[in-house]
Design a protein around this motif. Structure first.
Motif, mmCIF file in Angstrom:
data_model
loop_
_atom_site.group_PDB
_atom_site.id
_atom_site.type_symbol
_atom_site.label_atom_id
_atom_site.label_comp_id
_atom_site.label_asym_id
_atom_site.label_seq_id
_atom_site.Cartn_x
_atom_site.Cartn_y
_atom_site.Cartn_z
ATOM 1 N N UNK A 30 -11.223 6.955 -12.700
ATOM 2 C CA UNK A 30 -10.613 8.168 -12.247
ATOM 3 C C UNK A 30 -9.753 7.965 -10.981
ATOM 4 N N UNK A 31 -9.951 6.644 -10.318
ATOM 5 C CA UNK A 31 -9.473 6.442 -9.031
ATOM 6 C C UNK A 31 -8.878 5.006 -9.097
ATOM 7 N N UNK A 32 -8.475 4.537 -10.212
ATOM 8 C CA UNK A 32 -7.998 3.173 -10.395
ATOM 9 C C UNK A 32 -6.930 2.748 -9.364
ATOM 10 N N UNK A 33 -5.710 3.454 -9.203
ATOM 11 C CA UNK A 33 -4.645 3.303 -8.479
ATOM 12 C C UNK A 33 -5.024 3.438 -7.179
ATOM 13 N N UNK A 34 -5.754 4.255 -6.530
ATOM 14 C CA UNK A 34 -6.119 4.384 -5.459
ATOM 15 C C UNK A 34 -7.219 3.105 -4.804
ATOM 16 N N UNK A 35 -7.881 2.765 -5.676
ATOM 17 C CA UNK A 35 -8.568 1.577 -5.574
ATOM 18 C C UNK A 35 -7.830 0.286 -5.252
ATOM 19 N N UNK A 36 -6.889 0.203 -6.046
ATOM 20 C CA UNK A 36 -6.145 -0.717 -5.829
ATOM 21 C C UNK A 36 -5.173 -0.769 -4.599
ATOM 22 N N UNK A 37 -4.982 0.383 -4.305
ATOM 23 C CA UNK A 37 -3.946 0.366 -2.884
ATOM 24 C C UNK A 37 -5.027 0.527 -1.940
ATOM 25 N N UNK A 38 -6.020 0.909 -1.754
ATOM 26 C CA UNK A 38 -6.819 1.119 -0.560
ATOM 27 C C UNK A 38 -8.066 0.165 -0.256
ATOM 28 N N UNK A 39 -8.290 -0.381 -1.211
ATOM 29 C CA UNK A 39 -9.594 -1.432 -1.198
ATOM 30 C C UNK A 39 -8.973 -2.841 -0.627
ATOM 31 N N UNK A 40 -9.658 -3.481 0.432
ATOM 32 C CA UNK A 40 -9.030 -4.766 0.887
ATOM 33 C C UNK A 40 -9.317 -5.788 -0.175
#
Length: 256
Positions: free
Chosen positions: A10-20
């Motif tokens: 549900x947060x795949x795009x945010x996971x890619x953007x914000x996780x180091x």
């Protein structure tokens, strides 16, 4: 735990953007431990491919496995075309061949403990290497961390995942090293930490929190409130500790 493990899509795009991502020193540590070329690797729970890119970029033929379709779709946008992708949970892999390396990046705690190490050993060549690595992104300033904790507590007591085998944080060997040391399938267990300090904007840190399963599971209204409260107590930029804990082990050579 299974539902929580499958909540990240549900947060795949945010996971890619914000996780180091992962530092090159990590690959160097795994390669030095292996003491032989790593030609093929199987990745367990690849997420959006943060670790995939590190290993594939160093010439390893990587096969990724990821049970969440949305995460796998995001991964395919970012990894080289040489990477083989497969939608499957670790427990459902079946015959996935044998590899020089099997690794899990911040994903091993989502796998089922029953049969974990016999299944892992079956995926490795004789003497092949297993690696598990990851670690939380934490605020480096204790005062800021305390303020965020106070802002979060009305909605969420803790956003951490406890050690899967209950190993206290003050013990020298941490999970999964504790399990690997007890396993008949692995030997030469090593534990190390790659220290990292990064700087994030307040908004990006809250973006990171939005990819943490404890927050994903909150009702949408509470999630919005806690993020608003956290933003109010954060400075414009924050220093974070993003240390990578690394556990390495070698498949026992004389297994069938």
């Amino acid at each position: 735990m299974a539902a929580r493990a499958l909540s990240f899509g549900t947060v795949a795009a945010a996971y890619e953007r914000f996780r180091p991502g992962y530092p090159h020193r990590l690959f160097d540590a795994v390669a030095a431990y292996a003491r032989r070329p790593i030609g093929t690797a199987l990745e367990i729970g690849a997420g959006t491919g943060k670790a995939t890119r590190l290993f594939a970029g160093r010439g390893v033929a990587v096969t990724t496995t990821e049970p969440d379709a949305a995460m796998l779709e995001e991964l395919r946008r970012h990894v080289p075309t040489t990477v083989t992708t497969r939608q499957a949970a670790f427990e459902d892999l079946g015959d996935a061949g044998r590899h020089d390396l099997v690794y899990a990046a911040a994903a091993l705690h989502w796998t089922q403990p029953e049969g974990r190490w016999s299944r892992m050993a079956a995926l490795l060549e004789s003497g092949g290497v297993f690696a598990s690595f990851g670690g939380p992104v934490q605020l480096a300033d204790p005062a800021v961390a305390d303020a965020v904790r106070a802002a979060r507590e009305p909605f969420l007591e803790s956003d951490e995942i406890a050690s899967p085998d209950g190993t206290p944080a003050d013990q020298p060997m941490q999970w999964p090293g504790t399990e690997l040391e007890r396993s008949e399938f692995f030997t030469d267990v090593e534990q190390s930490v790659i220290e990292r300090r990064l700087t994030m904007s307040a908004g990006d840190f809250v973006g990171y929190l939005s990819t943490v399963s404890a927050y994903i599971e909150l009702p949408a209204a509470d999630r919005a409130k806690v993020f608003d409260q956290v933003l109010q107590v954060l400075p414009e930029a924050v220093e974070i500790s993003a240390d990578v804990s690394v556990h390495l082990a070698r498949r026992v050579a004389d297994l069938p």
